[in-house]
Design an enzyme around this catalytic site. Structure first.
Site, short mmCIF file in Angstrom:
data_model
loop_
_atom_site.label_atom_id
_atom_site.label_comp_id
_atom_site.label_asym_id
_atom_site.label_seq_id
_atom_site.Cartn_x
_atom_site.Cartn_y
_atom_site.Cartn_z
CD GLU A 47 35.47 47.00 45.90
OE1 GLU A 47 36.30 47.61 45.17
OE2 GLU A 47 34.48 47.55 46.38
CB CYS A 88 43.64 45.33 43.48
SG CYS A 88 42.93 45.99 45.00
#
Length: 533
Positions: free
Chosen positions: A226, A260
């Site tokens: 991720e 993110c």
């Protein structure tokens, strides 16, 4: 609710020579098969749920210490979020883990009891980031426990208080032979990467993610990465500009923009760019009536290195700061900042900001916006689109991203039951909800051939008999309903199957209804003829 005053142990690095034993214990525990027991998994998940409740004050104090994260965000996006994730796994685990019977089989194989068993991958390594140091470590752990894996957890050394609080919580409440925390920096991570894992889950930068992937490839270890990316937001002239500004502002102030999925830049129609900027300023004032620096809700940048990285982007930009711009290194404070730019070569467009700053790039058309976004980063982790339905559909069709959000800022990645993951160089794999269970699960196909069937399996044994193969093919091979040009052809066979009701909508029930109509029509016609006679 403010974080309580809680004493958190000083950061303690796990000795390098202790790491092999920690990993060996986790592997031995998995080899004992006790983690395959569904009730054992449920007990561990229930213990984790109550541990989060009991250690809440400690975890929130750690978040305040590491990130100056306020109690509201600490509860909402970290502790309470993981508790809900735990409950979802607990409430659905039996369904997730249930063996699936395979039904789409040729009739000749229907007696072989094909099924897919959900089996744990084994012992996994979870490497967490600093931005959501509780959620992004414990959410993967929930999936690993649910799947029946053992796990070694490596929290970020950049959030040392959170690392120590989680270590105490996990190792005091969960099965210590199955779950352990290793603390440290690069040397400790390198030592962990020398161990053999059945899967590695990493959340962090693309730079470190590529190192993890290369090392894992040496032992053919699967990874879930991720990562992040330069995420675009699109704002067309048909968008609700006030709403777009408010929601995008939220996306850059939550956790001080250290998210993110948050937007790196906004591609806004040039005809409404000035209006959009004014709405940004209004949203800023609404959220921070006394200024962002005075707000107890705004987090700080994690450390001086990242502060200076973000500061450098603002120092070197050729663009115009149209909102914000204040910085204070002594507090690691950076004001939410928007920069109007006109070049893709500007530092604001070249690097992922991972902070409360973003650029605004006016465009002439949606064509230009899509061209720029695909040029800046073809596979970002997220994209956000504000416009009418045809515009947002086009954006989804013409740009790839890990996830996408229409009329909001990365909310697609905020719900614990919804799969979340990247694509291309923004990540591999997905987790959360059922996807978390699947992430740590091996889907094992099993067939069971009855002993009495051997007389019907002569076709597979040597010496081969072509007549038997032809017979099998007549039973098992399906006929295409298309020609060599790819055009669907509805020949006599199609209409035969249609009237029989097989392979059409409604199946047998549909066929019965059609035949009832035919029969009723026949008798009605006969009745009317009799009446006329």
């Amino acid at each position: 609710m403010a974080a309580s005053k809680v004493e958190i142990a000083p950061f303690e690095v796990t000795p390098l020579d202790a790491i092999p034993a920690v990993c060996s214990t986790a592997r031995a525990t998995f080899a004992s098969h006790k983690t395959k027991n569904l009730q054992w998994r449920l007990v561990q998940l229930r213990k984790l749920y109550w541990a989060l409740d009991d250690f809440k004050a400690s975890l929130m104090a750690a978040l305040q210490q590491d990130l100056r994260k306020g109690g509201y965000e600490s509860d909402f996006t970290e502790v309470d979020w993981v508790k809900n994730d735990c409950l979802h796994m607990i409430n659905n685990l039996e369904t997730f883990a249930k063996t699936e019977k395979l039904k789409d089989l040729p009739v000749t194989y229907s007696m072989m009891n094909f099924r897919v068993k959900k089996e744990p991958l084994g012992t996994v390594l979870i490497i967490g980031p600093y931005n959501f140091p509780i959620q992004l470590v414990l959410a993967p752990l929930v999936g690993a426990i649910g799947a029946g894996c053992t796990a070694v957890i490596k929290p970020s050394e950049l959030t040392p208080a959170c690392a120590m609080a989680m270590k105490e919580m996990i190792e005091s409440r969960l099965d210590r032979d199955a779950f352990a925390v290793v603390n440290g920096g690069v040397p400790e991570t390198n030592a962990l990467m020398e161990e053999k894992w059945d899967k590695i889950m990493f959340t962090g930068s693309a730079q470190v993610g590529s190192i993890i992937a290369r090392k894992a490839a040496e032992t053919l270890t699967p990874v879930c990465l991720e990562l992040g990316g330069r995420n675009p937001a699109f704002v067309t002239k048909k968008a609700n500009l006030a709403l777009a500004a408010r929601r995008l502002m939220w996306g850059k102030v939550l956790n001080a923009g250290q998210v993110c999925m948050s937007h790196n830049y906004v591609l806004v129609d040039k005809d409404v760019a000035d209006t959009f900027i004014e709405f940004l300023k209004i949203a800023y004032k609404d959220m921070f009536p006394n200024g962002a620096k005075a707000s107890p809700d705004l987090s700080r940048i994690v450390n001086a290195r990242h502060f200076n990285r973000i500061k450098k982007m603002l120092d070197e930009t050729k663009g115009k700061i149209v909102m914000g711009g204040e910085m204070d290194e002594s507090e690691l404070y950076i004001e939410p900042t928007a920069v109007l730019v006109d070049s893709l070569d500007d530092p604001m467009m070249q690097e992922e900001s991972f902070g409360p700053i973003f650029s605004i790039y006016p465009v002439d058309t949606l064509d230009q916006a899509l061209s720029i976004a695909n040029n800046v980063h073809r596979t970002p982790l997220a994209l956000m689109a504000f416009g009418d339905k045809s515009e947002t559909n086009r954006i989804l069709d013409e740009m790839t991203s890990g996830g996408a959000c229409i009329n909001d800022s990365y909310f697609h990645g905020a719900v614990h039951t919804v799969p979340f993951g990247g694509v291309g160089d923004s990540g591999w794999g997905a987790y959360r909800g059922k996807a978390s269970f699947d992430n740590f699960t091996h889907f094992r196909t099993v067939s069971e051939t009855p002993t009495w069937m051997d007389r019907f399996l002569r076709v597979r044994y040597m010496p081969y008999d072509w007549s038997e193969l032809r017979l099998l093919q007549r039973w098992t091979n399906k006929k295409p309903n298309f020609d060599r040009q790819g055009t669907v052809a509805k020949g006599s066979e199609y209409w035969m199957w249609y009237f029989l009701g097989l392979g059409t909508k409604g199946g047998v029930k549909g066929a019965l209804m059609r035949w009832l109509v035919v029969v009723a029509g026949y008798y009605l016609s006969a009745y009317m003829k009799a009446r006329r006679a």
